[in-house]
Design a protein around this motif. Structure first.
Motif, PDB file in Angstrom:
ATOM      1  N   PHE A 162       0.865  -1.163   0.011  1.00  0.00           N
ATOM      2  CA  PHE A 162       0.038  -0.203   0.042  1.00  0.00           C
ATOM      3  C   PHE A 162       0.996   1.172  -0.087  1.00  0.00           C
ATOM      4  O   PHE A 162       0.540   2.249  -0.607  1.00  0.00           O
ATOM      5  N   LEU A 163       1.917   1.244   0.750  1.00  0.00           N
ATOM      6  CA  LEU A 163       2.921   2.317   1.028  1.00  0.00           C
ATOM      7  C   LEU A 163       3.479   2.861  -0.637  1.00  0.00           C
ATOM      8  O   LEU A 163       3.483   3.858  -1.086  1.00  0.00           O
ATOM      9  N   LEU A 164       4.030   1.561  -1.118  1.00  0.00           N
ATOM     10  CA  LEU A 164       4.541   1.819  -2.409  1.00  0.00           C
ATOM     11  C   LEU A 164       3.690   2.185  -3.602  1.00  0.00           C
ATOM     12  O   LEU A 164       3.759   2.900  -4.617  1.00  0.00           O
ATOM     13  N   GLU A 165       2.369   1.780  -3.402  1.00  0.00           N
ATOM     14  CA  GLU A 165       1.292   2.120  -4.314  1.00  0.00           C
ATOM     15  C   GLU A 165       0.788   3.249  -4.347  1.00  0.00           C
ATOM     16  O   GLU A 165       0.687   4.335  -5.337  1.00  0.00           O
ATOM     17  N   ASN A 166       0.700   3.830  -3.117  1.00  0.00           N
ATOM     18  CA  ASN A 166       0.516   5.408  -2.681  1.00  0.00           C
ATOM     19  C   ASN A 166       1.626   6.367  -3.214  1.00  0.00           C
ATOM     20  O   ASN A 166       1.373   7.548  -3.555  1.00  0.00           O
ATOM     21  N   ALA A 167       2.718   5.813  -3.297  1.00  0.00           N
ATOM     22  CA  ALA A 167       3.913   6.572  -3.790  1.00  0.00           C
ATOM     23  C   ALA A 167       3.894   6.617  -5.240  1.00  0.00           C
ATOM     24  O   ALA A 167       4.732   7.437  -6.049  1.00  0.00           O
ATOM     25  N   GLY A 168       3.063   5.727  -6.065  1.00  0.00           N
ATOM     26  CA  GLY A 168       2.794   5.690  -7.500  1.00  0.00           C
ATOM     27  C   GLY A 168       4.012   4.878  -8.352  1.00  0.00           C
ATOM     28  O   GLY A 168       4.058   5.290  -9.505  1.00  0.00           O
ATOM     29  N   PHE A 169       4.460   3.996  -7.431  1.00  0.00           N
ATOM     30  CA  PHE A 169       5.614   2.956  -8.170  1.00  0.00           C
ATOM     31  C   PHE A 169       4.680   2.173  -8.967  1.00  0.00           C
ATOM     32  O   PHE A 169       3.625   1.830  -8.620  1.00  0.00           O
ATOM     33  N   PRO A 170       5.268   1.816 -10.062  1.00  0.00           N
ATOM     34  CA  PRO A 170       4.279   0.804 -10.905  1.00  0.00           C
ATOM     35  C   PRO A 170       4.605  -0.664 -10.311  1.00  0.00           C
ATOM     36  O   PRO A 170       5.373  -1.027  -9.395  1.00  0.00           O
ATOM     37  N   GLU A 171       3.614  -1.494 -10.746  1.00  0.00           N
ATOM     38  CA  GLU A 171       3.133  -2.659 -10.323  1.00  0.00           C
ATOM     39  C   GLU A 171       4.566  -3.773 -10.212  1.00  0.00           C
ATOM     40  O   GLU A 171       4.837  -4.382  -9.245  1.00  0.00           O
ATOM     41  N   TRP A 172       5.331  -3.646 -11.398  1.00  0.00           N
ATOM     42  CA  TRP A 172       6.431  -4.600 -11.367  1.00  0.00           C
ATOM     43  C   TRP A 172       7.645  -4.355 -10.462  1.00  0.00           C
ATOM     44  O   TRP A 172       8.434  -5.073  -9.925  1.00  0.00           O
ATOM     45  N   PHE A 173       7.680  -2.845 -10.317  1.00  0.00           N
ATOM     46  CA  PHE A 173       8.609  -2.368  -9.140  1.00  0.00           C
ATOM     47  C   PHE A 173       8.246  -2.626  -7.710  1.00  0.00           C
ATOM     48  O   PHE A 173       9.132  -3.170  -6.752  1.00  0.00           O
ATOM     49  N   ILE A 174       6.825  -2.661  -7.394  1.00  0.00           N
ATOM     50  CA  ILE A 174       6.517  -3.163  -6.007  1.00  0.00           C
ATOM     51  C   ILE A 174       6.578  -4.585  -5.991  1.00  0.00           C
ATOM     52  O   ILE A 174       7.190  -5.074  -4.941  1.00  0.00           O
ATOM     53  N   ASN A 175       6.357  -5.363  -6.824  1.00  0.00           N
ATOM     54  CA  ASN A 175       6.587  -6.805  -6.663  1.00  0.00           C
ATOM     55  C   ASN A 175       8.207  -6.818  -6.767  1.00  0.00           C
ATOM     56  O   ASN A 175       8.459  -8.195  -5.785  1.00  0.00           O
ATOM     57  N   TYR A 176       8.943  -6.375  -7.195  1.00  0.00           N
ATOM     58  CA  TYR A 176      10.282  -6.522  -7.221  1.00  0.00           C
ATOM     59  C   TYR A 176      10.873  -6.180  -5.942  1.00  0.00           C
ATOM     60  O   TYR A 176      11.600  -6.921  -5.074  1.00  0.00           O
ATOM     61  N   ILE A 177      10.354  -5.029  -5.106  1.00  0.00           N
ATOM     62  CA  ILE A 177      10.765  -4.551  -3.804  1.00  0.00           C
ATOM     63  C   ILE A 177      10.320  -5.645  -2.687  1.00  0.00           C
ATOM     64  O   ILE A 177      11.061  -6.200  -1.702  1.00  0.00           O
ATOM     65  N   VAL A 178       8.889  -6.162  -2.776  1.00  0.00           N
ATOM     66  CA  VAL A 178       8.423  -7.107  -1.928  1.00  0.00           C
ATOM     67  C   VAL A 178       9.511  -8.384  -1.889  1.00  0.00           C
ATOM     68  O   VAL A 178       9.451  -8.875  -0.816  1.00  0.00           O
ATOM     69  N   ASP A 179       9.714  -8.767  -3.196  1.00  0.00           N
ATOM     70  CA  ASP A 179      10.340  -9.963  -3.377  1.00  0.00           C
ATOM     71  C   ASP A 179      11.724 -10.260  -2.612  1.00  0.00           C
ATOM     72  O   ASP A 179      12.052 -10.818  -1.978  1.00  0.00           O
ATOM     73  N   GLY A 180      12.501  -8.790  -2.950  1.00  0.00           N
ATOM     74  CA  GLY A 180      13.755  -8.579  -2.043  1.00  0.00           C
ATOM     75  C   GLY A 180      13.437  -8.713  -0.777  1.00  0.00           C
ATOM     76  O   GLY A 180      14.334  -9.152  -0.169  1.00  0.00           O
ATOM     77  N   VAL A 181      12.491  -7.928  -0.174  1.00  0.00           N
ATOM     78  CA  VAL A 181      12.453  -8.005   1.341  1.00  0.00           C
ATOM     79  C   VAL A 181      12.082  -9.274   1.830  1.00  0.00           C
ATOM     80  O   VAL A 181      12.599  -9.797   2.998  1.00  0.00           O
ATOM     81  N   MET A 182      11.222 -10.156   1.272  1.00  0.00           N
ATOM     82  CA  MET A 182      10.905 -11.464   1.788  1.00  0.00           C
ATOM     83  C   MET A 182      12.179 -12.489   1.586  1.00  0.00           C
ATOM     84  O   MET A 182      12.228 -13.285   2.213  1.00  0.00           O
ATOM     85  N   ARG A 183      13.196 -12.022   0.620  1.00  0.00           N
ATOM     86  CA  ARG A 183      14.301 -12.866   0.581  1.00  0.00           C
ATOM     87  C   ARG A 183      15.501 -12.079   0.853  1.00  0.00           C
ATOM     88  O   ARG A 183      16.630 -12.295   0.409  1.00  0.00           O
ATOM     89  N   ILE A 184      15.381 -11.403   1.939  1.00  0.00           N
ATOM     90  CA  ILE A 184      16.431 -10.526   2.512  1.00  0.00           C
ATOM     91  C   ILE A 184      17.804 -11.520   2.927  1.00  0.00           C
ATOM     92  O   ILE A 184      18.921 -11.201   2.714  1.00  0.00           O
TER      93      ILE A 184
END
Length: 300
Positions: A162-184
């Motif tokens: 929700f934070l990244l969506e409200n910041a206006g980032f595209p969906e592919w970038f949101i998925n990329y960041i979330v995947d990176g956080v989950m595989r830290i």
């Protein structure tokens, strides 16, 4: 009688030869013969015989079987390349960011650097061999891994999305960041060597450049993009190549090649898969090396 002095260019050339000499000696005496033998196996059908093995020439049949007959090789190879393209930028960004933080002056800096490199040591074959032989005991590691898994599963990903969506980032970038956080942890484990290389590059930047930039009124953001990033760009190329090779060194493709050779006893097909794998990696390295080297800044 005056001796002719050696030029700086000649000294650097000799230094380069001396640097690669250990690798060259090891390649000639340890790897050259198996490499030629592997190429020979890829064009033959190998059968184990009482006196050793027998070879029957089959031409390109093994390569044709690997590409068009085997049901899994193409899919596994494509997935490995896709995963590499997905992971390399993430690992490089995290490595450069971590190196920039570890390059700051603070108490316990040496310990912090060791902590970031510790996963590389724990993931090495030396630790596994020592544990197998009984020299060390990593008891409780499964419980720790379970706790880490529970911690990751409890991470509030929806809030981040929700934070990244409200910041206006595209969906592919949101998925990329979330995947990176989950595989830290996986990213940290794969970034130890890259962090050390970037750290060495940051420490080689002359402090006078930052002093002049500060006197001219440059902000920290401007100093990073105008000084730090160009000065470490040669080692960005080094880390990209290292990360690509490291991502392929223990992938599902290598496991498939190993199982084809030592479980299915199809050494010819396994050799053909190895050479196709090597060619794909070589092409990727050449393309990326040419593209990045055009943007590299070399400071003399």
């Amino acid at each position: 009688m005056n001796k002719k002095r050696m030029t700086l260019t000649r000294k650097r050339a000799l230094l380069g030869y001396a640097f690669i000499l250990p690798w060259l000696i090891g390649f000639v005496f340890l790897f050259a013969a198996p490499l030629v033998q592997s190429a020979n196996f890829s064009f033959h059908e190998l059968k184990v015989a009482p006196g050793g093995y027998e070879l029957r020439f089959t031409g390109l049949k093994n390569f044709n079987d690997a590409l068009f007959v085997d049901a899994n090789f193409n899919r596994i190879l494509t997935e490995s390349v896709t995963e590499m393209v997905w992971n390399v930028p993430m690992i490089l960004f995290f490595s450069l960011f971590s190196a920039a933080l570890l390059n700051q002056k603070f108490r316990g800096r040496t310990m912090a650097r060791a902590v970031f490199f510790l996963p590389v040591i724990l993931a090495s074959g030396a630790i596994a061999a020592a544990e197998t032989s009984g020299l060390i005991s990593l008891t409780g590691s499964s419980e720790v891994a379970k706790e880490l898994g529970e911690m990751q599963s409890g991470f509030d990903t929806l809030s981040l999305i929700f934070l990244l969506e409200n910041a206006g980032f595209p969906e592919w970038f949101i998925n990329y960041i979330v995947d990176g956080v989950m595989r830290i942890y996986e990213i940290i484990r794969s970034s130890g060597v890259q962090i050390l290389i970037f750290l060495a590059a940051l420490q080689s930047v002359p402090p006078s450049m930052y002093e002049v930039a500060k006197m001219e009124g440059a902000t920290a953001y401007e100093s990073f993009w105008k000084i730090t990033f160009p000065m470490v760009s040669p080692l960005i190329l080094t880390n990209v190549i290292y990360t690509i090779i490291d991502s392929f060194s223990n992938s599902t493709v290598t496991q498939t090649i190993y199982e084809t050779a030592f479980r299915s006893q199809n050494f010819g097909l396994s050799a053909a898969m190895s050479w196709l794998y090597t060619l794909v990696v070589a092409v990727i390295l050449v393309i990326i090396g040419v593209l990045i080297s055009r943007r590299v800044f070399y400071y003399n």
